[in-house]
Design a protein around this motif. Structure first.
Motif, PDB file in Angstrom:
ATOM      1  N   GLU A  27     -41.419 -40.801-112.181  1.00 35.35           N
ATOM      2  CA  GLU A  27     -42.679 -40.503-112.862  1.00 35.35           C
ATOM      3  C   GLU A  27     -42.897 -38.999-112.990  1.00 35.35           C
ATOM      4  N   GLN A  28     -43.169 -38.543-114.202  1.00 35.38           N
ATOM      5  CA  GLN A  28     -43.451 -37.139-114.449  1.00 35.38           C
ATOM      6  C   GLN A  28     -44.954 -36.882-114.338  1.00 35.38           C
ATOM      7  N   THR A  29     -45.326 -35.633-114.166  1.00 36.61           N
ATOM      8  CA  THR A  29     -46.739 -35.267-114.128  1.00 36.61           C
ATOM      9  C   THR A  29     -47.357 -35.488-115.499  1.00 36.61           C
ATOM     10  N   PRO A  30     -48.504 -36.159-115.572  1.00 34.53           N
ATOM     11  CA  PRO A  30     -49.137 -36.377-116.883  1.00 34.53           C
ATOM     12  C   PRO A  30     -49.656 -35.074-117.478  1.00 34.53           C
ATOM     13  N   GLN A  31     -49.609 -34.983-118.805  1.00 32.01           N
ATOM     14  CA  GLN A  31     -50.115 -33.803-119.494  1.00 32.01           C
ATOM     15  C   GLN A  31     -51.634 -33.882-119.624  1.00 32.01           C
ATOM     16  N   GLY A  32     -52.249 -32.719-119.837  1.00 26.07           N
ATOM     17  CA  GLY A  32     -53.697 -32.662-119.994  1.00 26.07           C
ATOM     18  C   GLY A  32     -54.399 -32.422-118.684  1.00 26.07           C
ATOM     19  N   THR A  33     -55.694 -32.615-118.656  1.00 26.74           N
ATOM     20  CA  THR A  33     -56.537 -32.353-117.486  1.00 26.74           C
ATOM     21  C   THR A  33     -56.800 -33.634-116.721  1.00 26.74           C
ATOM     22  N   SER A  34     -56.604 -33.596-115.422  1.00 26.37           N
ATOM     23  CA  SER A  34     -56.868 -34.765-114.595  1.00 26.37           C
ATOM     24  C   SER A  34     -57.192 -34.332-113.172  1.00 26.37           C
ATOM     25  N   LEU A  35     -57.653 -35.299-112.402  1.00 29.13           N
ATOM     26  CA  LEU A  35     -58.149 -35.037-111.052  1.00 29.13           C
ATOM     27  C   LEU A  35     -57.011 -34.824-110.071  1.00 29.13           C
ATOM     28  N   ARG A  36     -57.193 -33.858-109.179  1.00 27.55           N
ATOM     29  CA  ARG A  36     -56.289 -33.626-108.059  1.00 27.55           C
ATOM     30  C   ARG A  36     -57.125 -33.561-106.781  1.00 27.55           C
ATOM     31  N   GLU A  37     -56.455 -33.697-105.619  1.00 28.43           N
ATOM     32  CA  GLU A  37     -57.166 -33.680-104.343  1.00 28.43           C
ATOM     33  C   GLU A  37     -56.368 -32.953-103.264  1.00 28.43           C
ATOM     34  N   ASN A  38     -57.081 -32.230-102.399  1.00 26.21           N
ATOM     35  CA  ASN A  38     -56.570 -31.764-101.114  1.00 26.21           C
ATOM     36  C   ASN A  38     -57.170 -32.661-100.036  1.00 26.21           C
ATOM     37  N   VAL A  39     -56.546 -32.706 -98.880  1.00 24.65           N
ATOM     38  CA  VAL A  39     -57.099 -33.451 -97.754  1.00 24.65           C
ATOM     39  C   VAL A  39     -57.122 -32.550 -96.526  1.00 24.65           C
ATOM     40  N   TYR A  40     -58.198 -32.663 -95.742  1.00 27.78           N
ATOM     41  CA  TYR A  40     -58.295 -31.841 -94.531  1.00 27.78           C
ATOM     42  C   TYR A  40     -59.174 -32.525 -93.497  1.00 27.78           C
ATOM     43  N   CYS A  41     -59.012 -32.105 -92.250  1.00 25.13           N
ATOM     44  CA  CYS A  41     -59.882 -32.571 -91.172  1.00 25.13           C
ATOM     45  C   CYS A  41     -60.228 -31.390 -90.288  1.00 25.13           C
ATOM     46  N   THR A  42     -61.241 -31.561 -89.439  1.00 27.26           N
ATOM     47  CA  THR A  42     -61.779 -30.437 -88.689  1.00 27.26           C
ATOM     48  C   THR A  42     -61.945 -30.766 -87.215  1.00 27.26           C
ATOM     49  N   LYS A  43     -61.428 -29.917 -86.370  1.00 24.78           N
ATOM     50  CA  LYS A  43     -61.729 -29.946 -84.934  1.00 24.78           C
ATOM     51  C   LYS A  43     -62.965 -29.079 -84.741  1.00 24.78           C
ATOM     52  N   ILE A  44     -64.065 -29.660 -84.321  1.00 28.63           N
ATOM     53  CA  ILE A  44     -65.332 -28.940 -84.239  1.00 28.63           C
ATOM     54  C   ILE A  44     -65.446 -28.219 -82.902  1.00 28.63           C
ATOM     55  N   GLY A  45     -65.744 -26.940 -82.948  1.00 27.78           N
ATOM     56  CA  GLY A  45     -65.883 -26.151 -81.741  1.00 27.78           C
ATOM     57  C   GLY A  45     -67.115 -26.533 -80.927  1.00 27.78           C
ATOM     58  N   LYS A  46     -66.979 -26.433 -79.607  1.00 25.00           N
ATOM     59  CA  LYS A  46     -68.072 -26.827 -78.717  1.00 25.00           C
ATOM     60  C   LYS A  46     -69.200 -25.798 -78.690  1.00 25.00           C
ATOM     61  N   THR A  47     -68.853 -24.518 -78.658  1.00 18.10           N
ATOM     62  CA  THR A  47     -69.871 -23.476 -78.510  1.00 18.10           C
ATOM     63  C   THR A  47     -70.063 -22.636 -79.765  1.00 18.10           C
ATOM     64  N   ARG A  48     -69.034 -22.548 -80.625  1.00 12.18           N
ATOM     65  CA  ARG A  48     -69.136 -21.793 -81.877  1.00 12.18           C
ATOM     66  C   ARG A  48     -68.662 -22.652 -83.039  1.00 12.18           C
ATOM     67  N   PRO A  49     -69.357 -23.745 -83.329  1.00  6.39           N
ATOM     68  CA  PRO A  49     -68.935 -24.605 -84.433  1.00  6.39           C
ATOM     69  C   PRO A  49     -69.074 -23.939 -85.793  1.00  6.39           C
ATOM     70  N   ASP A  50     -69.792 -22.811 -85.829  1.00 11.31           N
ATOM     71  CA  ASP A  50     -70.028 -22.098 -87.085  1.00 11.31           C
ATOM     72  C   ASP A  50     -68.901 -21.150 -87.457  1.00 11.31           C
ATOM     73  N   GLU A  51     -67.838 -21.089 -86.635  1.00  9.56           N
ATOM     74  CA  GLU A  51     -66.699 -20.218 -86.904  1.00  9.56           C
ATOM     75  C   GLU A  51     -65.412 -21.042 -86.853  1.00  9.56           C
ATOM     76  N   MET A  52     -64.454 -20.740 -87.733  1.00 14.73           N
ATOM     77  CA  MET A  52     -63.219 -21.538 -87.702  1.00 14.73           C
ATOM     78  C   MET A  52     -62.005 -20.772 -88.223  1.00 14.73           C
ATOM     79  N   TYR A  53     -60.856 -21.266 -87.795  1.00 13.81           N
ATOM     80  CA  TYR A  53     -59.560 -20.853 -88.314  1.00 13.81           C
ATOM     81  C   TYR A  53     -59.015 -21.997 -89.173  1.00 13.81           C
ATOM     82  N   ILE A  54     -58.371 -21.655 -90.275  1.00 12.22           N
ATOM     83  CA  ILE A  54     -57.769 -22.639 -91.175  1.00 12.22           C
ATOM     84  C   ILE A  54     -56.264 -22.646 -90.936  1.00 12.22           C
TER      85      ILE A  54
END
Length: 415
Positions: free
Chosen positions: A142-169
């Motif tokens: 199967e080849q990539t379809p031409q034109g505009t279409s939807l794509r997706e990334n996937v991710y999950c997060t380990k939430i910090g206990k004391t500084r959940p407002d800061e993160m490394y990717i």
């Protein structure tokens, strides 16, 4: 060079086991690093190759995303999410396409340097018939379809206990091209990120700051998945939502660590010799060169930042932090810091946050000189890599796990 490079794989596995036996109270980072296992890393890469080259826009790419998401959930990852964006074909690598509906094409690769040494041809295989394996050729049909279409990334997060407002990717790209299995580019990086997500998500592992484990799409078309993430999420950093909840859907970025092609470091082409040990010449009398089959003795884990970026100074400090982590926790291969990170998913981040890329086979030099015969080729197959190659990838995982664990204040407590 570390003396353990020349040791057998059996001794390498024993060294990993020694890490696991270290007292968590004495060194929680060593305890976490010891949970990385060569066979588990290989098994994850092998599972990814079931989806062929995972070319963006195809059903095999979507199936791979579903499998990755299911695995992250099975590991106990919290907040498994997808980021959607619109992508338009065609696109030329290095000349990003416009991603409509909130996405944006990534900037062209920057940096790079001149490599002096023997060179080999480079290119991207676009002919499915060059794949001799009929089963794999059918899988990748199967080849990539031409034109505009939807794509997706996937991710999950380990939430910090004391500084959940800061993160490394911590990230890699899950798509590939070439009509092979994309085992090294970038099954090796995807498996690394997934293994770190597994270990950090285990019961009893706590971190002060958050970690996001991201698998990008559309890297091979111009870093579009990572660029779409930056465009959609950069202005949400550090905003508590709902207000007063202590929840931060997009914690403030402290650093971005990309992983791309973790396993191949075989060196430059060498003269081909006949049975008598004499140089082989072609019909025109020119020396014939061949690429080494085995990993070179001076193989290492590359840690690269971009000297032309707005965050160059902070990125260099981050790179050297990871070099120190390698010195202390990697079991077999040393690390080398370089300043020519280019053409991988850390590029859209590099002017906004300290950003580095691990391994990527010194992309600006060795890849461009044809030192990796499997790059974007039908031969990027699981079966074409040795345990030494896989072990190089595992040592990159040890380096990143240790570096990130220190930065986020990781500790191991009784579940």
């Amino acid at each position: 060079m570390k003396p353990t490079v020349a040791l057998s794989i059996a001794l390498a596995i024993a060294a990993n086991a020694a890490h696991a036996q270290t007292s968590p109270a004495a060194d929680p980072i060593s305890s976490l690093v010891g949970q990385l296992e060569l066979e588990k890393y290989k098994a994850t890469i092998k599972s990814l190759t079931r989806f062929g080259d995972r070319r963006q826009g195809t059903e095999r790419n979507r199936q791979a995303l579903d499998w990755i998401e299911a695995q992250l959930k099975a590991y106990g990852c919290s907040n498994v999410e997808r980021l959607q964006y619109q992508f338009t074909e065609p696109a030329v690598r290095g000349k990003p396409a416009v991603a409509a509906g909130g996405g944006a094409g990534g900037p062209p690769g920057q940096g790079g340097s001149t490599l002096f040494g023997n060179r080999a041809p480079t290119g991207v295989n676009t002919d499915p018939m060059k794949q001799p394996d009929e089963r794999l050729r059918a899988l990748n049909a199967e080849q990539t379809p031409q034109g505009t279409s939807l794509r997706e990334n996937v991710y999950c997060t380990k939430i910090g206990k004391t500084r959940p407002d800061e993160m490394y990717i911590v990230s890699a790209h899950m798509d590939g091209i070439g009509f092979g299995e994309a085992a090294n580019d970038d099954g090796s990086g995807t498996a690394l990120v997934m293994e770190l997500a597994r270990i950090f998500s285990a019961p009893g592992v706590e971190t002060e700051r958050s970690i996001r484990f991201a698998l990008w799409n559309n890297e091979e078309t111009g870093l579009n998945g990572a660029a779409a993430y930056v465009e959609q999420r950069k202005n949400l950093q550090g905003i508590e939502s709902p207000k007063g909840s202590g929840k931060y859907p997009e914690p403030r970025w402290l650093g971005m660590i990309q992983h791309d092609m973790m396993m191949f470091d075989h060196g430059m082409p060498v003269p081909k010799l006949d049975e008598a040990g004499k140089p082989v010449l072609d019909a025109k009398g020119h020396q014939v060169y061949v690429l080494p089959k085995d990993q070179r003795a001076e193989a290492d884990v590359n840690i690269e930042f971009q000297s032309n970026s707005k965050q160059a100074e902070a990125s260099a400090r981050l790179a050297w932090d990871f070099r120190a982590a390698n010195d202390k926790y990697a079991t077999n291969y040393p690390a080398a810091v370089g300043c020519h990170m280019t053409n991988t998913d850390s590029t859209p981040f590099m002017d906004l946050v300290p950003s580095i890329s691990l391994r990527e086979n010194e992309r600006g030099q060795q890849i461009g000189s044809g030192w990796n015969p499997h790059w974007h080729q039908p031969t990027d197959l699981y079966s074409n890599y040795s345990d030494k190659d896989f072990l190089l990838g595992l040592n990159a995982a040890q380096t990143t796990l240790a570096g990130v664990a220190k930065l986020v204040g990781a500790k191991v407590v009784k579940p």
